[in-house]
Motif scaffolding. Structure first.
Motif, PDB file in Angstrom:
ATOM      1  N   GLU A   6       4.802  -2.309  -1.346  1.00 10.87           N
ATOM      2  CA  GLU A   6       5.735  -1.521  -2.156  1.00 10.87           C
ATOM      3  C   GLU A   6       6.676  -2.434  -2.933  1.00 10.87           C
ATOM      4  O   GLU A   6       6.952  -3.561  -2.511  1.00 10.87           O
ATOM      5  N   SER A   7       7.198  -1.902  -4.024  1.00 11.03           N
ATOM      6  CA  SER A   7       8.238  -2.593  -4.782  1.00 11.03           C
ATOM      7  C   SER A   7       9.055  -1.554  -5.532  1.00 11.03           C
ATOM      8  O   SER A   7       8.621  -0.401  -5.679  1.00 11.03           O
ATOM      9  N   GLY A   8      10.244  -1.972  -5.991  1.00 12.26           N
ATOM     10  CA  GLY A   8      11.033  -1.111  -6.859  1.00 12.26           C
ATOM     11  C   GLY A   8      12.268  -0.505  -6.249  1.00 12.26           C
ATOM     12  O   GLY A   8      13.025   0.185  -6.947  1.00 12.26           O
ATOM     13  N   LEU A  18      15.221   5.395 -10.293  1.00  7.71           N
ATOM     14  CA  LEU A  18      14.457   4.244  -9.806  1.00  7.71           C
ATOM     15  C   LEU A  18      12.984   4.619  -9.847  1.00  7.71           C
ATOM     16  O   LEU A  18      12.632   5.798  -9.735  1.00  7.71           O
ATOM     17  N   LYS A  19      12.135   3.606  -9.962  1.00  7.37           N
ATOM     18  CA  LYS A  19      10.695   3.824  -9.909  1.00  7.37           C
ATOM     19  C   LYS A  19      10.101   2.907  -8.854  1.00  7.37           C
ATOM     20  O   LYS A  19      10.250   1.684  -8.942  1.00  7.37           O
ATOM     21  N   LEU A  20       9.451   3.504  -7.874  1.00  8.46           N
ATOM     22  CA  LEU A  20       8.771   2.753  -6.832  1.00  8.46           C
ATOM     23  C   LEU A  20       7.292   2.602  -7.179  1.00  8.46           C
ATOM     24  O   LEU A  20       6.698   3.494  -7.789  1.00  8.46           O
ATOM     25  N   CYS A  95       5.250   3.613   1.597  1.00 10.75           N
ATOM     26  CA  CYS A  95       3.999   4.029   0.992  1.00 10.75           C
ATOM     27  C   CYS A  95       2.983   4.292   2.103  1.00 10.75           C
ATOM     28  O   CYS A  95       2.976   3.584   3.121  1.00 10.75           O
ATOM     29  N   HIS A  96       2.153   5.305   1.918  1.00  9.55           N
ATOM     30  CA  HIS A  96       1.084   5.526   2.874  1.00  9.55           C
ATOM     31  C   HIS A  96      -0.215   5.812   2.137  1.00  9.55           C
ATOM     32  O   HIS A  96      -0.214   6.259   0.996  1.00  9.55           O
ATOM     33  N   GLY A 106       2.833   0.943   4.363  1.00  9.27           N
ATOM     34  CA  GLY A 106       3.461  -0.260   3.866  1.00  9.27           C
ATOM     35  C   GLY A 106       4.671  -0.608   4.721  1.00  9.27           C
ATOM     36  O   GLY A 106       5.010   0.109   5.664  1.00  9.27           O
ATOM     37  N   ARG A 107       5.342  -1.704   4.370  1.00 10.96           N
ATOM     38  CA  ARG A 107       6.491  -2.150   5.162  1.00 10.96           C
ATOM     39  C   ARG A 107       7.773  -1.425   4.785  1.00 10.96           C
ATOM     40  O   ARG A 107       8.757  -1.492   5.512  1.00 10.96           O
ATOM     41  N   GLY A 108       7.768  -0.770   3.652  1.00  6.02           N
ATOM     42  CA  GLY A 108       8.933  -0.007   3.239  1.00  6.02           C
ATOM     43  C   GLY A 108       9.797  -0.748   2.245  1.00  6.02           C
ATOM     44  O   GLY A 108       9.832  -1.984   2.213  1.00  6.02           O
TER      45      GLY A 108
END
Length: 115
Positions: A6-8, A18-20, A95-96, A106-108
């Motif tokens: 993940e990012s954002g 915000l956009k992830l 994210c899944h 994901g790690r978050g």
């Protein structure tokens, strides 16, 4: 195996956006759905939004009209555009990705909405 990155995330003022992004790699052919969960301090992890490979989407009521999930199957990426953010949206966003037999995480990424 599927890996999710993940990012954002970040700090934003109430009313901001915000956009992830989440990129999947590995055995991605098994994935039929991707999306986002979130977990606020002291609360259970909750579903935010999901998207199938066919483009069908689903949202928790609290984000409808403010958040939009989208994806690019060719890039194995799912996005979460978050508008009109509220302090109660503060959480770690995960994210899944779902296959027929397993749910990957994901790690978050931390999202903090504060003035």
């Amino acid at each position: 195996q599927v890996q999710l990155v993940e990012s954002g995330g970040g700090l934003v003022q109430p009313g901001g956006s915000l956009k992830l992004s989440c990129v999947a790699s590995g055995s991605i052919e098994s994935i039929f759905r991707m999306g986002w969960y979130r977990q606020a301090p002291g609360k259970q992890r909750e579903l935010v939004a999901t998207r199938t490979r066919g483009g069908s989407t689903n949202y928790v009521d609290s984000v409808k009209g403010r958040f939009t999930i989208s994806g690019d199957n060719a890039k194995n990426t799912v996005y979460l555009q978050m508008n009109s953010l509220k302090p109660e949206d503060t959480a770690v966003y995960y994210c899944h990705a779902a296959s027929s037999s397993y749910l990957y995480w994901g790690r978050g990424t931390q999202v903090t909405v504060s003035s």
